[in-house]
Design a protein around this motif. Structure first.
Motif, PDB file in Angstrom:
ATOM      1  N   ALA A 139      -1.991  -4.960   7.847  1.00 13.16           N
ATOM      2  CA  ALA A 139      -2.130  -5.723   6.604  1.00 13.16           C
ATOM      3  C   ALA A 139      -1.658  -4.909   5.397  1.00 13.16           C
ATOM      4  O   ALA A 139      -0.919  -5.411   4.536  1.00 13.16           O
ATOM      5  CB  ALA A 139      -3.577  -6.159   6.421  1.00 13.16           C
ATOM      6  N   THR A 140      -2.082  -3.644   5.337  1.00 15.69           N
ATOM      7  CA  THR A 140      -1.677  -2.795   4.215  1.00 15.69           C
ATOM      8  C   THR A 140      -0.186  -2.536   4.248  1.00 15.69           C
ATOM      9  O   THR A 140       0.491  -2.578   3.201  1.00 15.69           O
ATOM     10  CB  THR A 140      -2.442  -1.455   4.256  1.00 15.69           C
ATOM     11  N   ALA A 141       0.349  -2.274   5.437  1.00 16.51           N
ATOM     12  CA  ALA A 141       1.796  -2.072   5.552  1.00 16.51           C
ATOM     13  C   ALA A 141       2.548  -3.317   5.108  1.00 16.51           C
ATOM     14  O   ALA A 141       3.591  -3.220   4.443  1.00 16.51           O
ATOM     15  CB  ALA A 141       2.160  -1.726   6.996  1.00 16.51           C
ATOM     16  N   GLY A 142       2.004  -4.481   5.435  1.00 21.96           N
ATOM     17  CA  GLY A 142       2.655  -5.725   5.016  1.00 21.96           C
ATOM     18  C   GLY A 142       2.689  -5.862   3.503  1.00 21.96           C
ATOM     19  O   GLY A 142       3.706  -6.289   2.932  1.00 21.96           O
ATOM     20  N   VAL A 143       1.594  -5.483   2.846  1.00 22.87           N
ATOM     21  CA  VAL A 143       1.558  -5.534   1.380  1.00 22.87           C
ATOM     22  C   VAL A 143       2.608  -4.593   0.795  1.00 22.87           C
ATOM     23  O   VAL A 143       3.335  -4.939  -0.137  1.00 22.87           O
ATOM     24  CB  VAL A 143       0.155  -5.167   0.860  1.00 22.87           C
ATOM     25  N   ILE A 144       2.686  -3.394   1.352  1.00 21.39           N
ATOM     26  CA  ILE A 144       3.653  -2.406   0.838  1.00 21.39           C
ATOM     27  C   ILE A 144       5.078  -2.910   1.027  1.00 21.39           C
ATOM     28  O   ILE A 144       5.914  -2.837   0.111  1.00 21.39           O
ATOM     29  CB  ILE A 144       3.443  -1.050   1.535  1.00 21.39           C
ATOM     30  N   LEU A 145       5.366  -3.459   2.207  1.00 22.03           N
ATOM     31  CA  LEU A 145       6.722  -3.957   2.474  1.00 22.03           C
ATOM     32  C   LEU A 145       7.058  -5.138   1.561  1.00 22.03           C
ATOM     33  O   LEU A 145       8.184  -5.238   1.051  1.00 22.03           O
ATOM     34  CB  LEU A 145       6.847  -4.356   3.938  1.00 22.03           C
ATOM     35  N   ARG A 146       6.095  -6.038   1.358  1.00 22.95           N
ATOM     36  CA  ARG A 146       6.355  -7.179   0.472  1.00 22.95           C
ATOM     37  C   ARG A 146       6.561  -6.713  -0.972  1.00 22.95           C
ATOM     38  O   ARG A 146       7.411  -7.250  -1.693  1.00 22.95           O
ATOM     39  CB  ARG A 146       5.202  -8.181   0.548  1.00 22.95           C
ATOM     40  N   SER A 147       5.792  -5.716  -1.396  1.00 30.51           N
ATOM     41  CA  SER A 147       5.952  -5.179  -2.750  1.00 30.51           C
ATOM     42  C   SER A 147       7.322  -4.541  -2.916  1.00 30.51           C
ATOM     43  O   SER A 147       7.978  -4.700  -3.953  1.00 30.51           O
ATOM     44  CB  SER A 147       4.848  -4.157  -3.049  1.00 30.51           C
ATOM     45  N   LEU A 148       7.770  -3.822  -1.887  1.00 30.73           N
ATOM     46  CA  LEU A 148       9.098  -3.207  -1.940  1.00 30.73           C
ATOM     47  C   LEU A 148      10.186  -4.276  -2.004  1.00 30.73           C
ATOM     48  O   LEU A 148      11.166  -4.137  -2.754  1.00 30.73           O
ATOM     49  CB  LEU A 148       9.313  -2.318  -0.714  1.00 30.73           C
ATOM     50  N   LEU A 186       4.671  -0.187  -8.034  1.00 32.13           N
ATOM     51  CA  LEU A 186       4.508  -1.329  -7.119  1.00 32.13           C
ATOM     52  C   LEU A 186       3.196  -2.069  -7.345  1.00 32.13           C
ATOM     53  O   LEU A 186       2.946  -3.080  -6.681  1.00 32.13           O
ATOM     54  CB  LEU A 186       4.565  -0.841  -5.667  1.00 32.13           C
ATOM     55  N   GLN A 187       2.359  -1.554  -8.258  1.00 31.78           N
ATOM     56  CA  GLN A 187       1.077  -2.170  -8.589  1.00 31.78           C
ATOM     57  C   GLN A 187       0.169  -2.286  -7.362  1.00 31.78           C
ATOM     58  O   GLN A 187      -0.450  -3.325  -7.118  1.00 31.78           O
ATOM     59  CB  GLN A 187       1.289  -3.527  -9.257  1.00 31.78           C
ATOM     60  N   LEU A 188       0.081  -1.209  -6.599  1.00 34.64           N
ATOM     61  CA  LEU A 188      -0.783  -1.169  -5.425  1.00 34.64           C
ATOM     62  C   LEU A 188      -2.198  -0.805  -5.837  1.00 34.64           C
ATOM     63  O   LEU A 188      -2.414  -0.118  -6.836  1.00 34.64           O
ATOM     64  CB  LEU A 188      -0.256  -0.130  -4.419  1.00 34.64           C
ATOM     65  N   ASN A 189      -3.178  -1.266  -5.047  1.00 33.94           N
ATOM     66  CA  ASN A 189      -4.557  -0.880  -5.327  1.00 33.94           C
ATOM     67  C   ASN A 189      -4.846   0.500  -4.727  1.00 33.94           C
ATOM     68  O   ASN A 189      -3.964   1.125  -4.125  1.00 33.94           O
ATOM     69  CB  ASN A 189      -5.547  -1.939  -4.825  1.00 33.94           C
ATOM     70  N   HIS A 190      -6.097   0.951  -4.885  1.00 28.35           N
ATOM     71  CA  HIS A 190      -6.433   2.321  -4.480  1.00 28.35           C
ATOM     72  C   HIS A 190      -6.233   2.530  -2.983  1.00 28.35           C
ATOM     73  O   HIS A 190      -5.666   3.543  -2.551  1.00 28.35           O
ATOM     74  CB  HIS A 190      -7.882   2.615  -4.865  1.00 28.35           C
ATOM     75  N   ALA A 239       9.935  -7.388  -3.177  1.00 28.83           N
ATOM     76  CA  ALA A 239       9.923  -8.011  -4.505  1.00 28.83           C
ATOM     77  C   ALA A 239      10.502  -7.071  -5.553  1.00 28.83           C
ATOM     78  O   ALA A 239      11.223  -7.500  -6.467  1.00 28.83           O
ATOM     79  CB  ALA A 239       8.486  -8.397  -4.870  1.00 28.83           C
ATOM     80  N   PHE A 240      10.199  -5.794  -5.413  1.00 27.31           N
ATOM     81  CA  PHE A 240      10.703  -4.776  -6.338  1.00 27.31           C
ATOM     82  C   PHE A 240      12.230  -4.745  -6.314  1.00 27.31           C
ATOM     83  O   PHE A 240      12.897  -4.739  -7.356  1.00 27.31           O
ATOM     84  CB  PHE A 240      10.122  -3.429  -5.922  1.00 27.31           C
ATOM     85  N   GLU A 241      12.797  -4.751  -5.123  1.00 24.59           N
ATOM     86  CA  GLU A 241      14.260  -4.745  -4.981  1.00 24.59           C
ATOM     87  C   GLU A 241      14.868  -6.046  -5.484  1.00 24.59           C
ATOM     88  O   GLU A 241      15.958  -6.051  -6.067  1.00 24.59           O
ATOM     89  CB  GLU A 241      14.642  -4.511  -3.524  1.00 24.59           C
TER      90      GLU A 241
END
Length: 542
Positions: free
Chosen positions: A221-230, A166-170, A232-234
């Motif tokens: 904010a972090t949860a939003g990034v994770i959900l948006r990444s998921l 998902l190309q997430l940061n640390h 886009a991934f799908e």
């Protein structure tokens, strides 16, 4: 090469031809590959422009679990080298895993075709060439391509590898790890991506925020990034790679009825435009093997040799923690009798800590057309032990099917660097016809086990089925189903049709007062048996 031979130095194999004219260095190189035990034949020694067919360059079979590197510029013959090594391992009863990036390794299952080039190469290296096909199984990630589908559940894939995909940061990776930890401890199995979205949405709702407060919480904010990444991934069609039936990597350890090792070919041509996905999935396969296999110490032969193609993609933009996990996995999996060969263009693509563990090296030609190429060439030369050759000159002048080789001897010491004219593969050098491949896949005993995707009850479905019930009325969550139960489950098409009629995940999760009670039901079978490895991968006990 006519003329009578002379007796070489002690311990060296006889070198046909005018041996008296050969420098002592060439005789010493030949002696370094005169192994007494079982070994793979790579080819014949090259010296001063001549091929010395009786000076065979070999690698001891027990040393194949000491890992290796196959490197070289595009078009120099790396793929054929993989095929050559895979054939000989199979012939000696060792299973092989091949990542097939270009889709041309399926030919390992079919006899090769003799032509003038093959006859010439066989004569040059004194190879008794015979057209031979080898037992093979064909796989495809998520069923995209020709092959038995290879899938993983989100739970077993784990947060570390998923963060890279998902190309997430640390910081986002740490938060995803916290989400997985919560799901593990609450017995909420994440089978597919919608299960993960459900848990993330709950933990950021007013009702769920308190669940993680004692161990750091999850920011909106972090949860939003994770959900948006998921999302886009799908949207890129990636959801098919996660789900069930989950692939059991022990399938790679099979042998054919005649005792030869099965060559498992994972076709990646259909997903080669998604390099981060397939490189990370290859690491999951390796980590899963590490997780499951017992310690055996120094075995007389590997249980499996795993070829990791396009290896640089795994290391690109990797965090230090991720690289440390790779290094430790590679270091420790040797004691489980698994050999890993990384395949890439130059040794500098592989971090020094990993490169230092790769005892067997096959380096094809490098190009030096640009300053960056020249820098890479000099760096490559420095990675080899002392050599009797001018390696900078040699590596830029090697032809297709020629390589510089150094391996570990039977005593574990590096052999002398040897320029080598490699043998010709005996199986088909190219893909088999599509029809033959499809027949091989559909006739496999594994096809019925993995072909049909199923969507059994997991976190998302359990939430739907318990709507409207009070906490005391909620039944105990079910443990994982076995393969027979999965095959008897409702068809995936019917499941998808039902899901289309249901409200969105976020609406259901945030609006349900029951999820908090469900999530707090600790001590389920799944929750008790989750253990995570170096990479955060996990399995229920088989």
């Amino acid at each position: 090469m006519g003329g009578s031979g002379t007796v070489p130095s002690a311990g060296a194999p006889e070198v046909r031809g005018s041996a008296a004219a050969l420098p002592q260095e060439a005789l010493e190189i030949a002696a370094g590959y005169a192994f007494g035990g079982p070994a793979l034949d790579l080819g014949a020694l090259l010296w001063d422009g001549r091929c010395l067919p009786d000076a065979q360059v070999r690698v001891p079979l027990p040393m194949l679990n000491r890992h290796g590197l196959v490197a070289g510029a595009t078009g120099t013959g790396k793929t054929k080298t993989l095929q050559l090594i895979a054939e000989q391992l199979s012939a000696q009863g060792v299973p092989v895993f091949l990542a097939d990036i270009k889709g041309d390794l399926s030919g390992v299952a079919a006899p090769g075709q003799q032509n003038d080039k093959v006859r010439s190469r066989a004569a040059e290296v004194h190879q008794e060439w015979a057209a031979t096909g080898f037992p093979a199984e064909f796989y495809a990630l998520g069923g995209i391509g020709h092959g038995i589908p290879v899938r993983a559940t989100v739970t077993s894939f784990g947060p570390v590898l998923l963060s890279k995909v998902l190309q997430l940061n640390h910081t986002q990776e740490q938060s995803l790890g916290l989400i997985f930890h919560y799901a593990d401890t609450k017995g909420l199995e994440l089978v597919d991506l919608k299960d993960l979205r459900a848990v993330v949405a709950f933990l950021t709702s007013d009702e769920g925020k308190g669940e993680l407060r004692s161990i750091g919480g999850l920011s909106t904010a972090t949860a939003g990034v994770i959900l948006r990444s998921l999302t886009a991934f799908e949207a890129q069609g990636m959801a098919d790679f996660f789900g069930e039936p989950e692939f059991d990597t022990s399938e790679f350890l099979g042998t054919a009825p005649d005792g030869r090792g099965v060559v498992s070919v994972l076709e990646l041509a259909a997903v080669q435009d998604r390099p981060q996905l397939f490189s990370t999935f290859l690491m999951w396969l390796l980590a899963d093997l590490f997780h499951d296999l017992p310690e055996v110490g120094d075995a007389d032969r590997p249980k499996l040799v795993f070829f990791f193609d396009e290896a640089h993609l795994l290391f690109d933009d990797a965090s230090k923690a991720f690289l440390d996990s790779i290094t430790q996995t590679v270091r420790l999996i040797r004691s489980k009798a698994v050999g890993v060969f990384f395949v890439t263009q130059t040794p500098k693509d592989v971090p020094a800590d990993v490169l230092g563990q790769l005892g067997n090296r096959v380096q094809h030609a490098l190009r030096a057309f640009t300053p960056d190429d020249q820098k890479a060439l000099k760096a490559t030369v420095k990675t080899f032990p002392n050599s009797a050759y001018d390696l900078e000159e040699l590596l830029t002048g090697l032809g297709t099917g020629e390589a510089v080789v150094t391996v570990l001897s039977e005593k574990g010491a590096p052999t002398p660097v040897a320029a080598t004219r490699l043998r010709a593969p005996e199986s088909l050098m190219g893909p088999v016809k599509a029809g033959a491949l499809e027949r091989a896949v559909s006739s496999s005993a594994l096809y019925g086990r993995y072909a049909q995707a199923v969507d059994r009850e997991s976190a998302y479905e359990r939430l739907q089925s318990r709507g409207g019930k009070g906490p005391d009325e909620m039944r105990e969550p079910r443990g994982g189903k076995g393969p027979d139960e999965i095959r008897e489950a409702t068809g995936a098409a019917d499941q998808r049709a039902r899901r289309k009629e249901q409200p969105s995940v976020v609406e259901q999760v945030v609006g349900s007062g029951m999820f908090k009670s469900l999530a707090r039901s600790v001590g389920t079978q799944i929750g008790r048996e989750i253990t995570r490895s170096l990479f955060g991968t996990a399995r229920r006990r088989r």
